[in-house]
Design a protein around this motif. Structure first.
Motif, PDB file in Angstrom:
ATOM      1  N   ILE A  81      -1.737  -3.360  -9.737  1.00  0.00           N
ATOM      2  CA  ILE A  81      -2.684  -2.636  -9.084  1.00  0.00           C
ATOM      3  C   ILE A  81      -3.880  -3.166  -8.989  1.00  0.00           C
ATOM      4  CG2 ILE A  81      -3.005   0.081  -8.966  1.00  0.00           C
ATOM      5  CD1 ILE A  81      -0.281   0.056  -8.553  1.00  0.00           C
ATOM      6  N   LEU A  82      -4.092  -2.719  -6.987  1.00  0.00           N
ATOM      7  CA  LEU A  82      -5.476  -3.476  -7.027  1.00  0.00           C
ATOM      8  C   LEU A  82      -6.424  -2.627  -7.038  1.00  0.00           C
ATOM      9  CD1 LEU A  82      -4.900  -5.957  -4.438  1.00  0.00           C
ATOM     10  CD2 LEU A  82      -4.956  -6.499  -6.592  1.00  0.00           C
ATOM     11  N   ALA A  83      -6.283  -0.739  -6.081  1.00  0.00           N
ATOM     12  CA  ALA A  83      -7.636   0.060  -6.516  1.00  0.00           C
ATOM     13  C   ALA A  83      -6.567   1.262  -6.000  1.00  0.00           C
ATOM     14  CB  ALA A  83      -8.493  -0.386  -4.926  1.00  0.00           C
ATOM     15  N   GLN A  84      -7.385   2.221  -6.714  1.00  0.00           N
ATOM     16  CA  GLN A  84      -6.487   3.677  -6.322  1.00  0.00           C
ATOM     17  C   GLN A  84      -7.286   4.492  -6.170  1.00  0.00           C
ATOM     18  OE1 GLN A  84      -4.649   4.434 -10.367  1.00  0.00           O
ATOM     19  NE2 GLN A  84      -3.449   4.549  -8.728  1.00  0.00           N
ATOM     20  N   ALA A  85      -7.436   5.920  -4.856  1.00  0.00           N
ATOM     21  CA  ALA A  85      -8.459   6.624  -5.302  1.00  0.00           C
ATOM     22  C   ALA A  85      -7.756   7.922  -4.650  1.00  0.00           C
ATOM     23  CB  ALA A  85      -9.815   6.524  -4.391  1.00  0.00           C
ATOM     24  N   GLY A  86      -8.037   9.268  -4.727  1.00  0.00           N
ATOM     25  CA  GLY A  86      -7.622  10.057  -4.076  1.00  0.00           C
ATOM     26  C   GLY A  86      -8.798  11.516  -3.870  1.00  0.00           C
ATOM     27  N   ALA A  87      -7.819  12.548  -3.232  1.00  0.00           N
ATOM     28  CA  ALA A  87      -9.285  13.582  -3.959  1.00  0.00           C
ATOM     29  C   ALA A  87      -8.658  14.497  -3.240  1.00  0.00           C
ATOM     30  CB  ALA A  87     -10.102  13.349  -3.138  1.00  0.00           C
ATOM     31  N   GLU A  88      -8.203  16.345  -3.037  1.00  0.00           N
ATOM     32  CA  GLU A  88      -7.968  17.276  -2.712  1.00  0.00           C
ATOM     33  C   GLU A  88      -8.288  18.129  -2.996  1.00  0.00           C
ATOM     34  OE1 GLU A  88      -4.359  19.105  -4.627  1.00  0.00           O
ATOM     35  OE2 GLU A  88      -4.217  17.184  -5.361  1.00  0.00           O
ATOM     36  N   GLY A  89      -8.551  18.945  -1.723  1.00  0.00           N
ATOM     37  CA  GLY A  89      -8.877  20.625  -2.038  1.00  0.00           C
ATOM     38  C   GLY A  89      -9.467  21.219  -0.501  1.00  0.00           C
ATOM     39  N   GLY A  90      -9.657  22.746  -0.670  1.00  0.00           N
ATOM     40  CA  GLY A  90     -10.045  23.144   0.349  1.00  0.00           C
ATOM     41  C   GLY A  90     -11.168  23.706   0.796  1.00  0.00           C
ATOM     42  N   THR A  95       0.618  -0.852  -0.385  1.00  0.00           N
ATOM     43  CA  THR A  95       0.019  -0.025  -0.115  1.00  0.00           C
ATOM     44  C   THR A  95       0.692   1.179  -0.173  1.00  0.00           C
ATOM     45  OG1 THR A  95      -1.788   0.886   1.165  1.00  0.00           O
ATOM     46  CG2 THR A  95       0.090   0.268   2.044  1.00  0.00           C
ATOM     47  N   GLN A  96       0.321   2.485  -0.863  1.00  0.00           N
ATOM     48  CA  GLN A  96       0.762   3.671  -0.510  1.00  0.00           C
ATOM     49  C   GLN A  96       0.026   4.781  -0.086  1.00  0.00           C
ATOM     50  OE1 GLN A  96       1.813   5.501  -4.181  1.00  0.00           O
ATOM     51  NE2 GLN A  96       3.585   6.560  -3.692  1.00  0.00           N
ATOM     52  N   ILE A  97       0.360   5.325   0.671  1.00  0.00           N
ATOM     53  CA  ILE A  97      -0.581   6.644   1.814  1.00  0.00           C
ATOM     54  C   ILE A  97       0.113   7.640   1.089  1.00  0.00           C
ATOM     55  CG2 ILE A  97      -2.040   6.832   3.306  1.00  0.00           C
ATOM     56  CD1 ILE A  97      -1.375   3.988   4.573  1.00  0.00           C
ATOM     57  N   GLN A 120      -5.373  17.030   1.275  1.00  0.00           N
ATOM     58  CA  GLN A 120      -4.585  16.081  -0.475  1.00  0.00           C
ATOM     59  C   GLN A 120      -4.734  14.531   0.885  1.00  0.00           C
ATOM     60  OE1 GLN A 120      -1.620  16.810  -2.997  1.00  0.00           O
ATOM     61  NE2 GLN A 120      -0.587  18.044  -1.217  1.00  0.00           N
ATOM     62  N   ILE A 121      -5.257  13.862   0.004  1.00  0.00           N
ATOM     63  CA  ILE A 121      -5.061  12.318   0.551  1.00  0.00           C
ATOM     64  C   ILE A 121      -5.499  11.377  -0.285  1.00  0.00           C
ATOM     65  CG2 ILE A 121      -7.842  12.505   0.735  1.00  0.00           C
ATOM     66  CD1 ILE A 121      -7.369  10.092   2.828  1.00  0.00           C
ATOM     67  N   GLN A 161      -1.558  21.848  -7.012  1.00  0.00           N
ATOM     68  CA  GLN A 161      -2.009  20.934  -8.532  1.00  0.00           C
ATOM     69  C   GLN A 161      -2.056  20.426  -8.029  1.00  0.00           C
ATOM     70  OE1 GLN A 161      -0.975  23.597 -11.293  1.00  0.00           O
ATOM     71  NE2 GLN A 161      -0.540  24.728  -9.709  1.00  0.00           N
ATOM     72  N   PRO A 162      -2.532  19.465  -9.281  1.00  0.00           N
ATOM     73  CA  PRO A 162      -3.674  17.826  -9.587  1.00  0.00           C
ATOM     74  C   PRO A 162      -2.599  17.106  -8.962  1.00  0.00           C
ATOM     75  CG  PRO A 162      -4.363  19.384 -11.170  1.00  0.00           C
ATOM     76  CD  PRO A 162      -3.447  19.958 -10.589  1.00  0.00           C
ATOM     77  N   GLY A 163      -2.886  15.660  -7.856  1.00  0.00           N
ATOM     78  CA  GLY A 163      -1.846  14.840  -8.197  1.00  0.00           C
ATOM     79  C   GLY A 163      -0.763  15.509  -6.193  1.00  0.00           C
TER      80      GLY A 163
END
Length: 831
Positions: free
Chosen positions: A505-514, A254-256, A541-542, A318-320
């Motif tokens: 890769i089994l699963a990946q997800a992410g989000a960021e904002g204010g 896993t990567q966090i 960011q997560i 920035q995205p990512g």
């Protein structure tokens, strides 16, 4: 008088190195007559009494080799034996695995016509000792020194072509040479399914050689042989054998990645500034353990409450996932490639074993000087042999010590035996047992000589002998010191994951904002909880990613053998008779543990085809390679015709105190054996059977039944093969074959050997009934070439040729794996 000289000389040789170096050396020796040691062998402690039989001449050899005594014509008054009183004596083959298709015979009648009383003649007309059985020549030896009143024949150079090589043959660091030897190269390569490619070479080159002969006024005949030689060789430096049990598994990772910034609330900051509410933590991907795929180092790049620069805030928006700019890194970036594993994967779920072997060799070079002095009067002859060596083994741990010890060569005396002269003429019938005794000296295997000196004596044959047993015995005693290999063994566990496929890769997800986003994240640091609900002007960011990878979970051990050469000193003596040889020896091997030993062996042959041998050696502080043993064998040869025979044999080798552990690990290598064999030789075809009886002696080779055959298609092409239909050893050689192609029939004719063996290692079964076997196909290519084509007399050349042939075949199983990984190929029945 000669005995006093011998003992005084040996005492000087024994005391001198001890006074100069104050070090005790150890020796482990082997007879010159044993098989030509063409590779680095690992069985350093093997005690084989057949070595004595090999060097002790078979009765069939006696006719050719007694030519060394033909210094005078046959006496006209000799009384020949009546034809009905002749006793025919058959050859008793003595090399395990040697093919002999043409039994040779010699009778007492022929012997008496070789060992005859001298005829009175002018001493100046005496031929050279080495001019035995040579065609008459009008060439006169070159007089190299002015006339001396002390000599009837002053010292003169003897033409090498008029010298019988039997009288000059001797072993030099495992290679037999004579005064005719110019150069010889033996090399090869070995490779297999699960082992690296190794190259071996052993070459010797003559730099200088000459022989002088002289006759004094008081009738002492002297032959003085000198030579210098350069040897280039490879020796084993290290060896590793890794055995692993591998179980297919699926490894999850896993990567966090996350960050949280907001208006500052910390002392020393203002609400207009942005602070980080997560520590800066980053996995150092260069620190990930290659065996278990877990990180061993995590960087801390920031603390909670650090002010985030505007440039970093802009980059993080920035995205990512971003951690900042201009060297500032805030947030958490964790990477765990091993978060757990489950049995089985897309490639299978059955465990299996693997075996890998790696050998490293190192070059050596040695410069050696040889001197052999033979003197004879009217009743006896004496021989003195001195060898000095100077060399280097590259990358050896004891290079400095071993190099210093070589300097002692200058202080030690030559073996130069003396005789009392008299009014009687020289008896030219020098006893051939004298030369055999000199070469029956037990020398250390796989060792290098710094200094060897020995003196032997034998009474010359009397007139009118009536049997072979009346030929006098010969004795030879020598001291040797040099360096011998001591193998340091170690075993270490090996546990690791081995990737067998790419990361999926089994699963990946992410989000960021204010403030206007629905990103929800919480940071808990030292009990303090920070979340967007309690922070102003936040930005979060997560990103999460889960993945998997096919791996094998490998669990096993690695055996390491490191060879170090240690000083070693030895005394060896023997009494050689027509039908038997008695050897006795003692020595000390230095090292981390001093190993002293004492041993003896005896071999006796009869005129009706029986050969008996018995021997024993005892060690103080035995180890894995040098240990106490008792040996014995009985061989019976039954001639069927001029070109066929039948041989029965039985052998015993009892390892008394061989170590069975390496460190704290139990590691048993079979050192004992009990065998019964038979072989028939019919023309160009040889067929043999041998059975090994297991469970009779401790640490014994398991029950094994071996079948082998050999076919000589011509004088140049030979094929041999073996098969073991019964083989209960856990590690065994099941079958193999060898093809030999030789361009000629001489000892040094260019020779090419191609061999193949199929080895199997059995590691048992699991609870599900799965058998765990590993198969390794090993291929060996060997070549030999030298000059001149035959530097030895016929009988010696044939015996050495047999040794080379056998040694080439033994390369198929010579590499022994300790830790119960032994490649067991039992030896064929003797011939």
């Amino acid at each position: 008088m000669i005995n006093k000289i011998n003992y005084t000389f040996l005492l000087k040789c024994l005391i001198s190195p001890l006074l100069v170096f104050k070090i005790v050396f150890l020796i482990y020796t082997s007879a010159f007559a044993s098989d030509l040691d063409i590779i680095n062998k690992s069985q350093l402690s093997e005690l084989t009494s057949r070595d004595v039989v090999e060097l002790q001449q078979d009765f069939s050899d006696f006719e050719a080799l007694t030519k060394v005594t033909d210094l005078a014509p046959i006496a006209s008054n000799s009384k020949p034996f009546p034809p009905d009183k002749l006793v025919e004596i058959e050859v008793t083959p003595n090399l395990s695995g040697v093919i002999s298709n043409s039994p040779q015979e010699i009778s007492v009648w022929e012997l008496v016509n070789k060992q005859t009383p001298p005829v009175s003649q002018n001493p100046k007309d005496l031929p050279l000792v080495a001019e035995l059985d040579q065609k008459p020549s009008t060439e006169k030896p070159q007089i190299t020194l002015p006339t001396d009143p002390n000599y009837k024949i002053p010292p003169r150079i003897a033409p090498k072509e008029r010298i019988n090589p039997f009288t000059t043959t001797l072993p030099l660091n495992g290679i037999p040479i004579s005064h005719l030897t110019n150069w010889e190269i033996f090399g090869g390569s070995s490779f297999g399914d699960d082992r690296n490619v190794t190259f071996d070479v052993n070459g010797i080159f003559k730099l200088n050689s000459q022989i002088q002969e002289s006759l004094t006024r008081n009738n002492i005949y002297t032959v003085d042989q000198k030579g210098t030689y350069l040897q280039l060789q490879t020796v084993r430096q290290s060896r590793e054998v890794t055995v692993m049990r591998k179980e297919p598994q699926t490894l999850f990772g896993t990567q966090i990645q996350m960050s949280l910034t907001a208006s500052c609330l910390f002392p020393g900051t203002s609400a207009n500034q942005q602070c980080t509410y997560t520590p800066g933590l980053v996995t150092d991907r260069n620190s990930i353990d290659p065996n278990f795929f877990v990180p061993t180092h995590i960087f801390q790049t920031a603390n909670v409450g650090d002010v985030v620069t505007p440039a970093s805030l802009a980059a993080m928006s920035q995205p990512g996932f971003q951690m900042g700019a201009n060297g500032q890194r805030v947030g958490v970036d964790f990477y765990f490639p091993n978060a757990g594993a489950l049995p089985g994967n897309s490639q299978g779920n059955t465990p299996f074993y693997t075996r890998e072997e790696s050998t490293e060799n190192t070059p050596t070079t040695f410069y050696s000087t040889v001197r052999q002095v033979v003197r004879a009067n009217d009743t006896k002859a004496v021989i003195g042999r001195t060898i000095r060596g100077y060399g280097l083994i590259l990358n050896d741990d004891n290079t400095l010590l071993n190099s210093a010890l070589q300097l002692g060569n200058f202080l030690l005396p030559d073996a130069n035996p003396q005789l009392q002269g008299g009014a009687n003429s020289v008896n030219p019938n020098i006893n051939k047992n004298l030369f055999l005794a000199a070469n029956n000296t037990r020398l250390p295997v796989n060792s290098f000589t710094f200094y060897q000196a020995g003196i032997g004596e034998a009474r010359s044959p009397a007139a009118n002998i009536t049997s072979l047993n009346q030929i006098p015995s010969a004795s030879f005693n020598s001291i040797w010191f040099g360096i011998s290999p001591v193998v340091l063994h170690s075993i270490e566990p090996v546990v690791r994951y081995e990737p067998t496929g790419p990361i999926n890769i089994l699963a990946q997800a992410g989000a960021e904002g204010g403030v206007n986003s629905n990103v929800a994240v919480a940071s808990i640091v030292n009990g303090a909880v920070y979340s967007p609900a309690t922070l102003q002007n936040f930005y979060a960011q997560i990103y999460l990613e889960d993945f998997q990878q096919n791996v094998n979970f490998a669990n096993g051990s690695k055996l390491t053998e490191k060879t170090v050469y240690y000083p070693h000193i030895s005394f060896s003596g023997n009494i050689t008779r027509t039908a038997d040889v008695l050897r006795y020896y003692a020595g000390v091997i230095s090292g981390d543990t001093i190993k002293a030993y004492l041993g003896t062996d005896f071999t006796h042959s009869t005129s009706n085809g029986w050969t008996y041998s018995v021997g024993g050696i005892g060690y103080v502080n035995p180890d894995y390679d040098y240990y106490s043993q008792l040996t014995g064998s009985i061989i019976k040869k039954i001639p069927l015709s001029r070109t066929s025979n039948l041989v029965f044999s039985t052998g015993l080798n009892y390892a008394l105190d061989q170590q069975t552990t390496i460190g704290q690990t139990l590691s048993i290598v079979p050192g004992s054996s009990l065998t019964l064999g038979a072989r028939t030789n019919i023309g160009p075809i040889s067929f043999g059977l041998v059975n090994y009886f297991g469970d009779v002696l401790p640490n014994s080779i398991g029950n094994t039944f071996l079948v082998d055959f050999d076919i000589n298609f011509s004088n140049n092409l030979r094929f041999s093969a073996y098969y073991t239909p019964i083989n209960e050893n856990t590690s065994r050689s099941r079958y193999g074959s060898t093809v030999q192609w030789k361009l000629g029939r001489d000892y040094n004719s260019p020779t090419l050997n191609l061999s193949w063996t199929n080895n199997e290692y059995n590691y048992g079964t699991d609870s599900a009934g799965n058998n765990f076997n590993v198969t390794d196909n090993v291929f060996t290519v060997l070549f030999k070439v030298g000059s001149p084509r035959n530097p030895f007399d016929q009988q010696t050349a044939e015996r050495l040729r047999r040794g080379i042939d056998q040694g080439a075949e033994q390369l198929q199983n010579i590499e022994r794996n300790r830790q119960d990984l032994e490649e067991q190929k039992p030896q064929p029945a003797v011939l």
